[in-house]
Scaffold this motif. Structure first.
Motif, short mmCIF file in Angstrom:
data_model
loop_
_atom_site.label_atom_id
_atom_site.label_comp_id
_atom_site.label_asym_id
_atom_site.label_seq_id
_atom_site.Cartn_x
_atom_site.Cartn_y
_atom_site.Cartn_z
N LYS A 199 -20.85 -10.46 7.61
CA LYS A 199 -20.05 -9.99 8.74
C LYS A 199 -18.92 -9.10 8.21
O LYS A 199 -18.41 -9.32 7.11
CB LYS A 199 -19.49 -11.17 9.53
CG LYS A 199 -20.55 -11.88 10.37
CD LYS A 199 -19.94 -12.94 11.24
CE LYS A 199 -20.91 -13.44 12.30
NZ LYS A 199 -22.21 -13.87 11.77
N ASN A 200 -18.56 -8.09 8.99
CA ASN A 200 -17.52 -7.14 8.61
C ASN A 200 -17.88 -6.30 7.39
O ASN A 200 -17.00 -5.75 6.73
CB ASN A 200 -16.18 -7.84 8.38
CG ASN A 200 -15.63 -8.45 9.66
OD1 ASN A 200 -15.62 -7.80 10.69
ND2 ASN A 200 -15.22 -9.71 9.59
N SER A 201 -19.16 -6.21 7.08
CA SER A 201 -19.59 -5.38 5.95
C SER A 201 -19.77 -3.93 6.41
O SER A 201 -19.84 -3.63 7.60
CB SER A 201 -20.89 -5.92 5.36
OG SER A 201 -21.88 -6.01 6.36
N SER A 202 -19.83 -3.04 5.42
CA SER A 202 -19.94 -1.60 5.68
C SER A 202 -21.20 -1.04 5.03
O SER A 202 -21.50 -1.36 3.88
CB SER A 202 -18.71 -0.87 5.13
OG SER A 202 -17.54 -1.33 5.78
N TYR A 203 -21.89 -0.19 5.76
CA TYR A 203 -23.18 0.33 5.33
C TYR A 203 -23.11 1.85 5.47
O TYR A 203 -23.08 2.38 6.57
CB TYR A 203 -24.24 -0.27 6.25
CG TYR A 203 -25.70 0.00 5.98
CD1 TYR A 203 -26.18 1.26 5.65
CD2 TYR A 203 -26.63 -1.03 6.13
CE1 TYR A 203 -27.53 1.49 5.44
CE2 TYR A 203 -27.99 -0.80 5.93
CZ TYR A 203 -28.44 0.46 5.59
OH TYR A 203 -29.78 0.68 5.40
N LEU A 204 -23.06 2.55 4.33
CA LEU A 204 -23.09 4.01 4.35
C LEU A 204 -24.55 4.45 4.27
O LEU A 204 -25.25 4.13 3.31
CB LEU A 204 -22.30 4.59 3.18
CG LEU A 204 -20.78 4.74 3.34
CD1 LEU A 204 -20.20 5.41 2.09
CD2 LEU A 204 -20.39 5.53 4.58
N LEU A 205 -24.98 5.18 5.27
CA LEU A 205 -26.38 5.58 5.39
C LEU A 205 -26.49 7.11 5.43
O LEU A 205 -25.85 7.76 6.26
CB LEU A 205 -26.96 4.99 6.68
CG LEU A 205 -28.33 5.50 7.13
CD1 LEU A 205 -29.42 5.10 6.14
CD2 LEU A 205 -28.66 4.97 8.53
N VAL A 206 -27.30 7.65 4.53
CA VAL A 206 -27.57 9.09 4.54
C VAL A 206 -28.99 9.32 5.06
O VAL A 206 -29.95 8.77 4.51
CB VAL A 206 -27.44 9.71 3.13
CG1 VAL A 206 -27.72 11.21 3.18
CG2 VAL A 206 -26.06 9.44 2.55
N THR A 207 -29.11 10.09 6.12
CA THR A 207 -30.42 10.48 6.61
C THR A 207 -30.57 12.00 6.46
O THR A 207 -29.63 12.69 6.03
CB THR A 207 -30.63 10.11 8.09
OG1 THR A 207 -29.72 10.87 8.89
CG2 THR A 207 -30.42 8.62 8.31
N VAL A 208 -31.74 12.50 6.78
CA VAL A 208 -31.96 13.94 6.73
C VAL A 208 -32.50 14.43 8.06
O VAL A 208 -33.20 13.70 8.77
CB VAL A 208 -32.92 14.33 5.59
CG1 VAL A 208 -32.29 14.03 4.24
CG2 VAL A 208 -34.27 13.64 5.71
N SER A 209 -32.14 15.64 8.39
CA SER A 209 -32.58 16.23 9.66
C SER A 209 -33.23 17.58 9.39
O SER A 209 -32.65 18.44 8.70
CB SER A 209 -31.38 16.40 10.60
OG SER A 209 -31.79 16.95 11.83
N TYR A 210 -34.43 17.75 9.88
CA TYR A 210 -35.17 19.01 9.78
C TYR A 210 -36.31 18.93 10.79
O TYR A 210 -36.47 17.91 11.46
CB TYR A 210 -35.70 19.23 8.35
CG TYR A 210 -36.64 18.14 7.85
CD1 TYR A 210 -38.01 18.18 8.16
CD2 TYR A 210 -36.18 17.08 7.08
CE1 TYR A 210 -38.88 17.20 7.71
CE2 TYR A 210 -37.05 16.09 6.62
CZ TYR A 210 -38.40 16.15 6.95
OH TYR A 210 -39.25 15.17 6.52
#
Length: 246
Positions: free
Chosen positions: A176-187
């Motif tokens: 709980k209260n954790s952080s998740y940095l997510l990189v996606t790609v768009s094309y």
């Protein structure tokens, strides 16, 4: 750049083209490592993690940080050197051994009793533990729970048919209260079969929205000659912060 933004906007909410049925096997990933076809690896680390590291850490020390489908990401060493505990998972044993050798880090290797054929490579300092197995073999009973995630190249590498399974696992691994940095790609997914796969924002909301606050932090034009050769005319990296609320 305006064209890129508009084009990605037009695709938002549409289906992901022929990618929906695309499956990349474990053997294909192993082959990429064997022949050095790892254009996704960033030797200098990822600039978006450098820029938003404070957002991930939130001023805290001694965090447990997870790197799904970690490869030999140099950022694992950065975070361990800052005093955090890093756990990664990767199907390629070669990638994990390369990580330790390229950073001159001594390590030990041991089997993971709960995972058939699974191994763990751990730095002798104890603050980097890398599992060699399928990510779907992991559970919180094996690796515990995490305060932070750096997901750059994991969700976009998972076969589209497995995204729900992947997201359910990640949600299970988060404190709980954790952080998740997510990189996606768009094309335009009709012009390239992936990986990396196109993941629309609507799908991120569908996968994680029930338990996370989701914020798009930045979109970066990452078009290159390599992407042009894929038949694309734009390529964006999109960074999200997923906050697991208590």
């Amino acid at each position: 750049m305006d064209h890129s933004a508009n084009a990605s906007g037009l695709l938002e909410g549409s289906d992901i083209g022929s990618q929906k049925e695309r499956v990349v096997t474990e053997e294909e990933w192993l082959q990429k490592w064997e022949v050095g076809n790892i254009g996704f690896h960033k030797e200098q680390g990822h600039p978006l993690l450098q820029k938003y590291l404070d957002v991930l850490l939130n001023g805290k020390s001694g965090l447990r940080i997870f790197f799904p489908l970690c490869g030999k990401a140099v950022e694992m060493k950065w975070l361990a050197d800052m005093g955090h505990n890093v756990v990664g998972v990767e199907v390629s044993e070669q990638a994990l051994k390369d990580f330790f050798s390229e950073h001159s880090l001594p390590y030990c290797e041991e089997p993971v009793p709960e995972i058939s054929g699974g191994k763990m490579f751990q730095s002798t300092s104890g603050n980097i533990s890398l599992y060699c197995c399928s990510i779907y073999d992991l559970s919180s009973s094996i690796v515990g729970k995490f305060d932070g995630v750096w997901d750059r190249g994991a969700l976009v590498a998972v076969n589209p048919c497995d995204r729900q399974r992947y997201a359910s696992l990640m949600i299970n691994l988060m404190e709980k209260n954790s952080s998740y940095l997510l990189v996606t790609v768009s094309y335009d997914p009709n012009k390239h079969k992936g990986p990396p796969f196109y993941v629309p924002e609507s799908e991120i909301k569908s996968l994680f929205g029930s338990c996370c606050e989701i914020q798009c932090l930045e979109k970066v034009d990452d078009f290159s000659e390599r992407r042009k050769q894929w038949g694309l005319d734009y390529f964006l990296e999109v960074l999200y912060m997923l906050k697991f609320v208590a």
